[in-house]
Design a protein around this motif. Structure first.
Motif, PDB file in Angstrom:
ATOM      1  N   TYR A  98      16.043 -35.796 -15.826  1.00  0.00           N
ATOM      2  CA  TYR A  98      15.641 -35.509 -17.200  1.00  0.00           C
ATOM      3  C   TYR A  98      14.373 -34.671 -17.116  1.00  0.00           C
ATOM      4  O   TYR A  98      13.406 -35.078 -16.468  1.00  0.00           O
ATOM      5  CB  TYR A  98      15.343 -36.788 -17.969  1.00  0.00           C
TER       6      TYR A  98
ATOM      7  N   GLN B 171      11.617 -32.956 -19.477  1.00  0.00           N
ATOM      8  CA  GLN B 171      11.113 -32.808 -20.847  1.00  0.00           C
ATOM      9  C   GLN B 171      10.062 -31.712 -20.880  1.00  0.00           C
ATOM     10  O   GLN B 171       9.067 -31.781 -20.153  1.00  0.00           O
ATOM     11  CB  GLN B 171      10.497 -34.126 -21.322  1.00  0.00           C
TER      12      GLN B 171
ATOM     13  N   GLN C  86      18.683 -30.546 -25.213  1.00  0.00           N
ATOM     14  CA  GLN C  86      18.561 -31.290 -26.469  1.00  0.00           C
ATOM     15  C   GLN C  86      17.143 -31.161 -26.994  1.00  0.00           C
ATOM     16  O   GLN C  86      16.197 -31.266 -26.216  1.00  0.00           O
ATOM     17  CB  GLN C  86      18.870 -32.770 -26.236  1.00  0.00           C
ATOM     18  N   LYS C  87      17.047 -30.940 -28.280  1.00  0.00           N
ATOM     19  CA  LYS C  87      15.703 -30.913 -28.878  1.00  0.00           C
ATOM     20  C   LYS C  87      15.350 -32.314 -29.345  1.00  0.00           C
ATOM     21  O   LYS C  87      16.184 -33.018 -29.919  1.00  0.00           O
ATOM     22  CB  LYS C  87      15.658 -29.910 -30.024  1.00  0.00           C
TER      23      LYS C  87
ATOM     24  N   LYS D 248      14.539 -31.098 -24.123  1.00  0.00           N
ATOM     25  CA  LYS D 248      14.912 -31.930 -22.973  1.00  0.00           C
ATOM     26  C   LYS D 248      16.136 -31.360 -22.277  1.00  0.00           C
ATOM     27  O   LYS D 248      17.114 -31.001 -22.938  1.00  0.00           O
ATOM     28  CB  LYS D 248      15.241 -33.345 -23.440  1.00  0.00           C
TER      29      LYS D 248
ATOM     30  N   HIS E 124      18.998 -32.449 -19.624  1.00  0.00           N
ATOM     31  CA  HIS E 124      19.609 -33.560 -18.890  1.00  0.00           C
ATOM     32  C   HIS E 124      20.547 -32.938 -17.859  1.00  0.00           C
ATOM     33  O   HIS E 124      21.577 -32.360 -18.205  1.00  0.00           O
ATOM     34  CB  HIS E 124      20.377 -34.472 -19.851  1.00  0.00           C
TER      35      HIS E 124
ATOM     36  N   LYS F 226      23.085 -33.207 -14.927  1.00  0.00           N
ATOM     37  CA  LYS F 226      24.003 -34.256 -14.457  1.00  0.00           C
ATOM     38  C   LYS F 226      24.719 -33.886 -13.158  1.00  0.00           C
ATOM     39  O   LYS F 226      25.381 -34.729 -12.568  1.00  0.00           O
ATOM     40  CB  LYS F 226      25.036 -34.555 -15.541  1.00  0.00           C
TER      41      LYS F 226
ATOM     42  N   SER G 240       9.072 -34.987 -15.818  1.00  0.00           N
ATOM     43  CA  SER G 240      10.386 -34.987 -15.160  1.00  0.00           C
ATOM     44  C   SER G 240      10.714 -36.363 -14.610  1.00  0.00           C
ATOM     45  O   SER G 240       9.851 -37.037 -14.054  1.00  0.00           O
ATOM     46  CB  SER G 240      10.406 -34.007 -13.991  1.00  0.00           C
ATOM     47  N   ILE G 241      11.943 -36.752 -14.792  1.00  0.00           N
ATOM     48  CA  ILE G 241      12.450 -37.984 -14.195  1.00  0.00           C
ATOM     49  C   ILE G 241      13.595 -37.580 -13.270  1.00  0.00           C
ATOM     50  O   ILE G 241      14.629 -37.078 -13.722  1.00  0.00           O
ATOM     51  CB  ILE G 241      13.000 -38.969 -15.261  1.00  0.00           C
TER      52      ILE G 241
ATOM     53  N   TYR H 210      16.318 -38.676 -10.332  1.00  0.00           N
ATOM     54  CA  TYR H 210      16.985 -39.787  -9.660  1.00  0.00           C
ATOM     55  C   TYR H 210      17.304 -39.336  -8.238  1.00  0.00           C
ATOM     56  O   TYR H 210      18.447 -39.024  -7.896  1.00  0.00           O
ATOM     57  CB  TYR H 210      18.235 -40.210 -10.441  1.00  0.00           C
TER      58      TYR H 210
ATOM     59  N   ASN I 297      20.833 -36.671 -27.755  1.00  0.00           N
ATOM     60  CA  ASN I 297      20.432 -36.182 -29.084  1.00  0.00           C
ATOM     61  C   ASN I 297      19.741 -37.261 -29.917  1.00  0.00           C
ATOM     62  O   ASN I 297      20.028 -37.432 -31.110  1.00  0.00           O
ATOM     63  CB  ASN I 297      21.657 -35.621 -29.831  1.00  0.00           C
ATOM     64  N   ASP I 298      18.898 -38.017 -29.261  1.00  0.00           N
ATOM     65  CA  ASP I 298      18.078 -39.056 -29.900  1.00  0.00           C
ATOM     66  C   ASP I 298      18.882 -40.247 -30.429  1.00  0.00           C
ATOM     67  O   ASP I 298      18.409 -40.969 -31.319  1.00  0.00           O
ATOM     68  CB  ASP I 298      17.205 -38.461 -31.017  1.00  0.00           C
TER      69      ASP I 298
ATOM     70  N   PRO J  54      10.251 -43.754 -19.510  1.00  0.00           N
ATOM     71  CA  PRO J  54       9.374 -43.047 -18.558  1.00  0.00           C
ATOM     72  C   PRO J  54       8.880 -41.694 -19.073  1.00  0.00           C
ATOM     73  O   PRO J  54       7.923 -41.146 -18.540  1.00  0.00           O
ATOM     74  CB  PRO J  54      10.263 -42.877 -17.315  1.00  0.00           C
ATOM     75  N   LEU J  55       9.512 -41.178 -20.130  1.00  0.00           N
ATOM     76  CA  LEU J  55       9.033 -39.896 -20.662  1.00  0.00           C
ATOM     77  C   LEU J  55       7.833 -40.082 -21.589  1.00  0.00           C
ATOM     78  O   LEU J  55       7.129 -39.129 -21.904  1.00  0.00           O
ATOM     79  CB  LEU J  55      10.159 -39.183 -21.429  1.00  0.00           C
TER      80      LEU J  55
ATOM     81  N   GLU K 266       5.598 -43.179 -16.081  1.00  0.00           N
ATOM     82  CA  GLU K 266       6.580 -42.235 -15.548  1.00  0.00           C
ATOM     83  C   GLU K 266       7.392 -42.828 -14.408  1.00  0.00           C
ATOM     84  O   GLU K 266       8.490 -42.357 -14.111  1.00  0.00           O
ATOM     85  CB  GLU K 266       5.866 -40.973 -15.057  1.00  0.00           C
TER      86      GLU K 266
ATOM     87  N   PRO L  77      15.057 -42.897 -20.282  1.00  0.00           N
ATOM     88  CA  PRO L  77      14.390 -41.671 -20.740  1.00  0.00           C
ATOM     89  C   PRO L  77      14.872 -41.280 -22.133  1.00  0.00           C
ATOM     90  O   PRO L  77      16.075 -41.194 -22.376  1.00  0.00           O
ATOM     91  CB  PRO L  77      14.822 -40.626 -19.681  1.00  0.00           C
TER      92      PRO L  77
ATOM     93  N   LYS M 134      12.668 -41.798 -34.247  1.00  0.00           N
ATOM     94  CA  LYS M 134      13.489 -41.111 -35.262  1.00  0.00           C
ATOM     95  C   LYS M 134      14.296 -42.099 -36.105  1.00  0.00           C
ATOM     96  O   LYS M 134      15.057 -41.688 -36.982  1.00  0.00           O
ATOM     97  CB  LYS M 134      14.422 -40.122 -34.572  1.00  0.00           C
TER      98      LYS M 134
END
Lengths: 281, 489
Positions: A23, A25, A52-53, A64, A66, A68, A261-262, A264, B268-269, B296-297, B301, B308, B316
């Motif tokens: 992920y 961000q 994704q916003k 963001k 993602h 995969k 950043s995450i 894995y 998407n949240d 973590p975001l 972290e 995340p 939201k």
């Protein structure tokens, strides 16, 4: 005066080992406010990533990714077009009449608690608490300008951007730091003197003939009673003006870091960001 | 009925006159509510009781009721929760006061937390010091001006009560982050029924098995806007967590999924659960992980326990987190002192339950008193749970007193101090001595707050300090527990 800018942002994420999922961000989107308006945004992302916003913890827009599919390097690009309105310095004259009494009131300290409380990155080291004490004979604006000049003169600006902010003690003893470090020093001293202050992340138009690219900039906003937030930049000893494009603010750098950043995966991760800001006046 | 005339199990029961005994009155008579059960138990021989005790232990083992204890080496050790067969009995009138009192505190705390993250009226009124909030590590600025669904922060509260030598209940602390123990309340009842079903025929007591259905109703009542039938889950840190049994138990009894962070994904949240048939939306998360590990975001972290993007989904309004992030600010033991004022300020009521007098080490005068009187006080860190970090003054050596003084002086904000309260005692079967002896007990109650719904479990977790004279009842510190009976009127 109205300025139009095109901001290009490029981030290259590299990991030494293969990453199966990540992920990323990015807090890079210029905010819409009284002085700036985002016109368009275009993103380029690898096919294996979804974009994704979203928002960060303080409600500022984020982008963001993602990822995969397995990767070692990810390149992410964004282009923003925006309008910037020159606010003018006349408006700031109202600051001269600001009273210091407001700063001591419980109501004021309570309302601005978030921006008055030191964080790990904005805590002055012991022995520095009386650094640049406020003189109530000057206006708050005069104090802020003098404080900005003092930090700007005392701490040499470096262009390097370490992944994590330097400790304030080191910045003060080395008398050197990057824009982020100078901003943290200014915030720490302002808060110590009861002035609400917040860290701002954004872009700076430097009006260079050759746009070789730079990094995101950082400056500070200080709250002046009866007037509002005043943008101030210790890196260049000036007030934030039409060349400053704000993205987000927070208590310190960590609240609005451009990239989080995450991964894995094991192994070291690096990110290199390049920003170019072009103007059409 | 005099204890001296009894043989077998109570033949060596020694009463300390200075302590409030739950079973015996001042004249050594068995209190009315305990008379029948006392008679029944007294009729048992020691051998019979040992058999019953072993039966109850195996019941816990078979139910998998265990917990983890962490030592200095940070390794968890799994233990069976010690259970005592002699229940604590609370009559209807006494319980009514407790129930009204804990509900009053829960409601006041909810209003308090709302205020702290909005207008902060109570601070501006000069009732709660600003510094207490701004210096709290549990005050999350990310929650400022955020409206949680249903307006609820502390959906689940665990209030710890003791009965002092004056016979009155006092609140020791309000746990509103992730209070645990309710599964042991239900497990204790099951174990006692399996071992001694007959004794239940002599008492009309309230059931505790309705907790799960009420919890589900509370979770559903705070669903996000626009959701018809919410999908609720319990989020656990995993099998190594000390309360994992409880997480699994609640999920099973409520009939909802037990998930870890890695089972969830945010797109998407919106939050989704990974299932073998694809992603399934999640609307309400009863999370049993700490705030800092949630996302973590936004927070730590390095958290591998969180999801995340979870906080953005919450911010939201697309998912509800139970309890709300940032609730821990009111869980701070330094805030506890202000509970009487908090209740008056928000509810306009007089506190129903008593507070224990508390010294704030952050206040110079209080600190001076604490340092000079450590031997007469209990010193507690403001942000720890599970009995960790507590120092009981009259049990400390001179060297230990000096060590406590040093840590308190180094970080005064981190400590409070209270007079050493004399917890009431209750007859408790002691394995080693094969007899009933006096042991100190407290009581954890469980209150639920939802959108236009509230519930207090009619029962609770009576915790027992199994070591003679010990005042720390926490399971992590070698404590056990008892079934708690609330009598019907």
């Amino acid at each position: 005066m109205e300025m139009q800018y095109t901001v290009k942002y490029r981030a290259v994420h590299t990991c030494k080992t293969i990453v199966n999922e990540a992920y990323l961000q990015h807090i890079i989107l210029p905010e819409n406010n009284a002085t700036q308006e985002l016109i368009s945004e275009i993103y380029t992302v690898p096919e294996s990533c979804s974009l994704q916003k979203s928002i960060n913890g303080f409600g500022f827009n984020s982008v963001k990714l993602h990822c995969k599919a397995p990767f070692k390097t990810i390149v992410f690009e964004a282009v923003f077009a925006l309008k910037k309105i020159h606010e003018g310095v006349q408006k700031k004259e109202s600051l001269i009449n600001t009273s210091y009494q407001d700063l001591n009131s419980l109501e004021f300290r309570t309302d601005f608690e978030t921006w008055l409380t030191p964080t790990d990155h904005t805590s002055l080291p012991e022995g520095c608490f009386s650094l640049f004490k406020i003189l109530e004979t000057a206006s708050i604006l005069e104090y802020c300008l003098a404080l900005n000049s003092m930090i700007s003169a005392y701490i040499t600006l470096k262009s390097d951007m370490n992944p994590m902010p330097s400790k304030l003690g080191n910045v003060l003893s080395d008398a050197a730091g990057n824009a982020r470090d100078l901003s943290h020093v200014l915030i720490a001293v302002a808060r110590q003197n009861k002035l609400p202050a917040r860290f701002v992340s954004g872009y700076l138009y430097e009006n260079l003939k050759e746009q070789s690219g730079s990094q995101l900039h950082a400056w500070v906003e200080i709250y002046c009673p009866n007037s509002g937030w005043l943008g101030i930049d210790p890196s260049y000893n000036c007030l934030a003006n039409q060349y400053y494009i704000k993205i987000a603010h927070g208590r310190d750098y960590t609240d609005c870091a451009p990239v989080k950043s995450i991964f894995y995966a094991s192994g070291k991760h690096e990110v290199n960001c390049i920003v170019t800001v072009a103007s059409q006046q | 009925m005099e204890s001296t005339s009894l043989k077998h199990l109570f033949s060596s029961y020694e009463r300390n006159e200075k302590l409030f005994d739950e079973i015996f009155d001042k004249d050594n008579n068995v209190k009315q509510v305990y008379q029948k059960i006392f008679e029944l138990y007294s009729g048992q021989s020691i051998d019979d009781f040992i058999n019953l005790n072993n039966k109850s232990k195996s019941s816990f083992f078979n139910q998998g009721i265990t917990f983890q204890v962490y030592n200095d080496d940070a390794k968890g050790h799994e233990k069976i929760f010690p259970f005592d067969l002699f229940p604590r009995i609370i009559d209807a009138d006494e319980w009514k006061t407790i129930e009204q009192g804990v509900l009053q505190r829960s409601k006041a705390l909810n209003r308090f937390i709302w205020d702290l993250y909005h207008n902060k009226h109570i601070i501006k009124a000069g009732i709660v010091p600003l510094e207490l909030i701004s210096s709290s590590s549990n005050y999350l600025r990310q929650m400022v001006n955020l409206d949680p669904p249903g307006g609820i922060y502390n959906h689940i509260s665990g209030t710890d009560l003791i009965k002092h030598s004056d016979g009155k209940y006092y609140v020791l602390e309000d746990n509103i982050r992730s209070p645990s123990g309710v599964s042991y309340v239900i497990g204790n009842r099951n174990a006692l029924k399996r071992a001694l079903f007959g004794v239940f025929n002599h008492y009309q007591i309230h059931s505790v098995s309705n907790y799960a259905e009420n919890l589900l109703e509370i979770l559903e009542s705070v669903k996000p806007k626009g959701v018809d039938v919410p999908n609720c889950v319990i989020m656990t840190p995993g099998v190594y967590n000390s309360a994992y049994y409880e997480h699994a138990y609640l999920a099973k009894t409520i009939g909802i999924e037990l998930v870890e962070g890695r089972d969830l994904v945010v797109e998407n949240d919106f939050v989704y659960m990974k299932t073998i048939t694809g992603l399934e939306r999640v609307d309400v998360i009863y999370r049993r992980i700490d705030d800092v590990f949630l996302d973590p975001l936004v927070f730590r972290e390095d958290s591998a326990l969180g999801v995340p993007g979870l906080f953005a989904a919450y911010k939201k309004g697309n998912v509800t987190l139970v309890n709300a992030p940032g609730t821990g600010v009111a869980d701070d033991k330094a805030i506890y002192t202000f509970m009487p004022e908090i209740i008056k300020f928000y509810l306009g009521e007089t506190p129903i339950l008593n507070n224990v007098h508390t010294y704030h080490c952050s206040k110079p005068d209080d600190l001076k008193y604490v340092i000079e009187n450590i031997q007469n006080l209990v010193i507690k860190p403001v942000d720890e749970a599970g009995g960790y970090g507590i120092s009981i003054g009259n049990k400390l050596t001179k060297a230990e007193i000096e060590a406590v003084k040093k840590v308190v002086l180094e970080q005064p904000r981190k400590y409070i101090a209270q007079p050493i309260m004399s917890l009431s005692v209750h007859a408790t079967y002691i394995d080693e001595n094969k007899s009933f002896e006096q042991r100190h007990v407290d009581l954890r109650t469980f209150a639920l707050l939802g959108n236009n719904k509230e519930f207090v479990l009619k029962g609770g977790l009576t915790r027992v300090a199994l070591k003679k004279g010990n005042l720390i009842v926490n399971s992590s510190q070698g404590g056990g527990s008892k079934d708690t009976w609330v009598l019907k009127k």
